[in-house]
Each structure stands twice: as structure tokens, then as C-alpha cells.
Scaffold this motif. Structure first.
Motif, mmCIF file in Angstrom:
data_model
loop_
_atom_site.group_PDB
_atom_site.id
_atom_site.type_symbol
_atom_site.label_atom_id
_atom_site.label_comp_id
_atom_site.label_asym_id
_atom_site.label_seq_id
_atom_site.Cartn_x
_atom_site.Cartn_y
_atom_site.Cartn_z
ATOM 1 N N CYS A 84 0.813 -1.216 0.000
ATOM 2 C CA CYS A 84 0.000 0.000 0.000
ATOM 3 C C CYS A 84 0.842 1.260 0.000
ATOM 4 C CB CYS A 84 -0.952 0.009 1.195
ATOM 5 S SG CYS A 84 -2.425 -0.951 0.900
ATOM 6 N N LEU A 108 1.541 1.688 -3.712
ATOM 7 C CA LEU A 108 0.304 1.980 -4.408
ATOM 8 C C LEU A 108 -0.130 3.414 -4.124
ATOM 9 C CD1 LEU A 108 -1.702 0.530 -6.238
ATOM 10 C CD2 LEU A 108 -3.044 -0.002 -4.212
ATOM 11 N N HIS A 109 -0.048 3.806 -2.862
ATOM 12 C CA HIS A 109 -0.384 5.166 -2.458
ATOM 13 C C HIS A 109 0.478 6.174 -3.225
ATOM 14 C CE1 HIS A 109 -1.505 8.232 0.687
ATOM 15 N NE2 HIS A 109 -0.358 8.761 0.286
ATOM 16 N N CYS A 145 -9.327 6.678 -8.065
ATOM 17 C CA CYS A 145 -8.545 5.617 -8.702
ATOM 18 C C CYS A 145 -8.466 5.880 -10.206
ATOM 19 C CB CYS A 145 -9.195 4.263 -8.432
ATOM 20 S SG CYS A 145 -8.406 2.897 -9.316
ATOM 21 N N CYS A 153 -5.561 -2.787 -11.660
ATOM 22 C CA CYS A 153 -4.887 -2.830 -10.359
ATOM 23 C C CYS A 153 -4.232 -4.192 -10.168
ATOM 24 C CB CYS A 153 -5.910 -2.575 -9.233
ATOM 25 S SG CYS A 153 -5.227 -2.638 -7.569
ATOM 26 N N SER A 179 -5.498 6.202 1.511
ATOM 27 C CA SER A 179 -5.526 5.276 0.377
ATOM 28 C C SER A 179 -6.687 4.297 0.486
ATOM 29 C CB SER A 179 -4.197 4.513 0.284
ATOM 30 O OG SER A 179 -3.960 3.761 1.442
ATOM 31 N N GLN A 186 -9.314 5.689 -1.685
ATOM 32 C CA GLN A 186 -8.985 5.684 -3.101
ATOM 33 C C GLN A 186 -8.911 4.283 -3.704
ATOM 34 O OE1 GLN A 186 -4.972 6.742 -4.328
ATOM 35 N NE2 GLN A 186 -5.834 8.322 -5.633
ATOM 36 N N CYS A 187 -8.385 3.322 -2.951
ATOM 37 C CA CYS A 187 -8.071 1.999 -3.514
ATOM 38 C C CYS A 187 -9.301 1.100 -3.514
ATOM 39 C CB CYS A 187 -6.921 1.366 -2.738
ATOM 40 S SG CYS A 187 -5.412 2.349 -2.818
ATOM 41 N N PHE A 210 -8.819 -2.773 -4.032
ATOM 42 C CA PHE A 210 -8.337 -3.393 -2.798
ATOM 43 C C PHE A 210 -9.500 -3.628 -1.847
ATOM 44 C CE2 PHE A 210 -6.705 -3.043 1.548
ATOM 45 C CZ PHE A 210 -5.735 -4.026 1.532
#
Length: 357
Positions: free
Chosen positions: A7, A10-11, A256, A274, A321, A324-325, A328
């Protein structure tokens, strides 16, 4: 390599893309791996290797993306499985991508389990790849606890030796530690072990796929990271980049952008938004030959616009995050607009630790 879901990375990538309209492309060169880590989110490996004849099409696809997005920066990551099991295609992809005539800055990155890092071809890759991350959980005991090879043998000696060799060439090598419930009280010990061996970029990452975390263990995590902070404050050499222990600037996150400026290229040339949904055809958003499917933008907008009610009133949500994710959230919590409890705890802890800096 067990690199996702990382993460922290990814962040960083999504934030960078949203703020600066940059590109993030991950290329899955193989799904095979020489290790059998107990916590690996990828599960049983099907041993598929990207074929050499795909290289020109991948290079052409990346070239079109760079032209279309008018990007200042393009991050290209090589991923697996263990990507160095298919090292020849990485070499050829780098050569092909470097032949693209563009003003866009291209940065190559690779995450590896660190087992294959000594022959001449791999030394070439170390020189060519700008950022190398080695997955290693800590000292001998911690590494051998969960990061076993496919014959259930210890891996510490080989991986640590290779990491030290890379450090001599790339002082900014990143070490990625997966933290599990049974290693959480060893975090500071392991980070200090790495620091004392010359490493400065260290990323302890919680195993988000584990559902047995207890609330008290997140307090243990905080205590461990506070120990690390106190240690590096007194350390006389250089600067450090240790996730959750060294200061970061919180940046407001957008939505995203998977399938718009962030892409996963699968071993067969398929496109996913992703890393966490690669291989799930319900999230297929295109392929390198035809590009992104026209309907994908509407799908992504619908996912991004789902309201996350439980986060209303949180002062940190614009920087989180977990908001946003969305993919996930879907994989871990079952819905795009349902936050993983573990991720929420870690994001809050990240905020607390950084507010103390």
C-alpha cells in the motif's frame, strides 16, 4: 515476489499520477516463483511466462500511452511471481522501451525476492533498473519463518547476501518487509538490523490478507515504530526513508485511475486496472493490441462514485488510500465502498506517527 498489495507503493504511484498526470505501468513477466511464502496473496502459481514475441507490441502500447497522456514521467515496474525467472524478456523490454523517442522521463523499477542476483545478465539489469526492491522480512529467524523456497528450505543466507551485494552498487536499494501477527513485536529489531548493515530505505508492510489481526497488535506496531523513530534520531550516518518512521507530506488523493493512467499488463498482454485484480477477468479493461475497452471509463467512474458512508466525518479521509483503492476494498472487504478494517487501522496509525514528527 510478494510485492502487492504494497500500500505504500500503491499510495505513492496513484498520488503521483493524479497530481502530475503521470503513467504507472506494471508488466507481469511471469506468474511463476521459486519461493513458497506462507502469506503470498497470489496463492498457487500457474507458472505462465510472458513470451518474447510480445515485446514489440508492449513497447508500441507504452509508446502510444506516453503520446496520448503527454506524461512527464512514466514508471515501469517488472513484476511476478519472481520476475527474474524471466530475465531475458526484461532485458529486451528495457532495450525496446529505451528506444522510444520521447521527452518523457522513464523510470524502471523491479521487486524481487532476491534469490537470483549474481550472474552477468542480472548485474546488467541492476545497472539498468533505477529502483530495486528486495523482499526480505528481517534477520535470519524472521526471514526463514515465512519466506521459504519451494522445497521448504531457509532463504535468509542467499537473499541477505545478494541484498548486500546490490547495496554496494545501489545504495538506495529498498527492502520490503512483510509484517505478520507473529512478527509484529520484532519490527524494530529487524529494521535496526538492516540499518546496522547499511540499508536506509526500508518498508515494513502489514499483511493485509491476514484476517486474524487483533486491535492490540496495532498498538504494538505503533510502539515498535516509535522505537525505530527514536533510534534513527540518534543515528549518526545519513538520512533514512523508513515507512511510518520518517516524515512524509500528506497529499490529497484523487480517485482511482486504474485503466486510465495506471495499467497492469498481464503475461498474455491483457490489461487490468490494479495489481490486486490481475487474473480476474471480470476486471479486464483491455489488452495491449486493442487498447482500453471503450466502456471501461464508465465502469471506473461508477466504482469511484460509490459513497463510503463509514468514512464520513474522518478528518484524514482526503489523504487516505483506503478511500482511493477501490479494488483493494473489493478483494479484501467484499465491496468497492467497504473499507478493510486492517487498512483503516494502518492508515490511522500512519497519520498518528507522522503527526508526531
Amino acid at each position: 515476489a510478494v510485492t502487492l498489495l504494497d500500500c505504500v507503493l500503491l499510495h505513492f504511484y496513484i498520488t503521483l499520477n493524479n497530481v502530475m498526470k503521470n503513467l504507472s505501468i506494471t508488466i507481469w513477466v511471469t506468474t511463476d516463483c521459486n519461493m513458497n511464502c506462507h502469506y503470498c496473496y497470489e496463492g498457487k502459481k500457474n507458472g505462465i511466462y510472458m513470451k518474447e514475441q510480445m515485446v514489440p507490441s508492449i513497447v508500441e502500447f507504452i509508446n502510444k500511452l506516453i503520446v496520448k497522456n503527454e506524461s512527464q514521467l512514466c514508471n515501469i515496474r517488472f513484476h511476478g511471481g519472481e520476475p527474474l525467472l524471466n530475465k531475458t524478456i526484461i532485458i529486451n523490454l528495457i532495450k525496446g522501451i529505451k528506444s522510444i523517442e520521447t521527452k518523457t522521463q522513464i523510470i524502471f523499477e523491479m521487486a524481487t525476492n532476491g534469490y537470483f542476483l549474481l550472474d552477468n545478465e542480472i548485474k546488467y539489469l541492476i545497472d539498468e533498473i533505477d529502483e530495486i526492491t528486495v523482499s526480505i522480512d528481517g534477520n535470519r529467524y524472521t526471514q526463514n519463518l515465512h519466506r521459504r523456497d519451494t522445497f521448504d528450505k531457509d532463504t535468509f543466507e542467499v537473499v541477505f547476501h545478494n541484498a548486500i551485494e546490490i547495496l554496494k552498487i545501489k545504495p538506495d536499494i529498498i527492502l520490503r518487509m512483510t509484517v505478520t501477527p507473529d512478527t509484529i513485536e520484532m519490527i524494530s529489531e529487524n529494521i535496526i538490523f538492516f540499518i546496522e548493515n547499511g540499508f536506509k530505505n526500508i518498508r515494513p508492510i502489514i499483511d493485509y490478507y491476514c484476517y486474524s489481526w487483533k486491535e492490540s497488535q496495532f498498538k504494538d506496531f505503533q510502539i515498535e515504530m516509535e522505537k525505530v523513530k527514536r533510534y534513527i534520531e540518534k543515528y549518526p550516518w545519513g538520512t533514512f526513508n523508513i515507512a511510518m518512521a520518517t516524515p512524509i507530506e500528506f497529499i490529497k488523493l484523487g480517485k482511482c485511475n486504474g485503466g486510465e493512467s495506471a495499467f497492469q499488463i498481464g503475461t498474455q498482454g491483457e490489461l487490468y486496472p490494479c495489481e490486486i485484480v490481475v487474473g480476474d477477468d471480470s476486471f479486464l479493461c483491455g489488452n495491449i493490441y486493442e487498447g482500453v475497452f471503450p466502456e471501461w471509463r464508465n465502469t471506473l467512474n461508477e466504482i469511484n462514485n460509490l459513497e463510503i458512508v463509514e468514512c464520513e466525518g474522518c478528518n484524514f479521509k482526503e489523504y487516505c488510500s483506503a478511500i482511493q483503492c477501490r479494488f483493494f476494498n473489493y478483494v479484501i472487504a467484499g465491496r468497492f465502498n467497504k473499507i478493510s478494517d486492517t487498512l483503516c487501522e494502518i492508515e490511522n496509525l500512519n497519520y498518528i506517527l507522522n503527526k508526531q514528527n
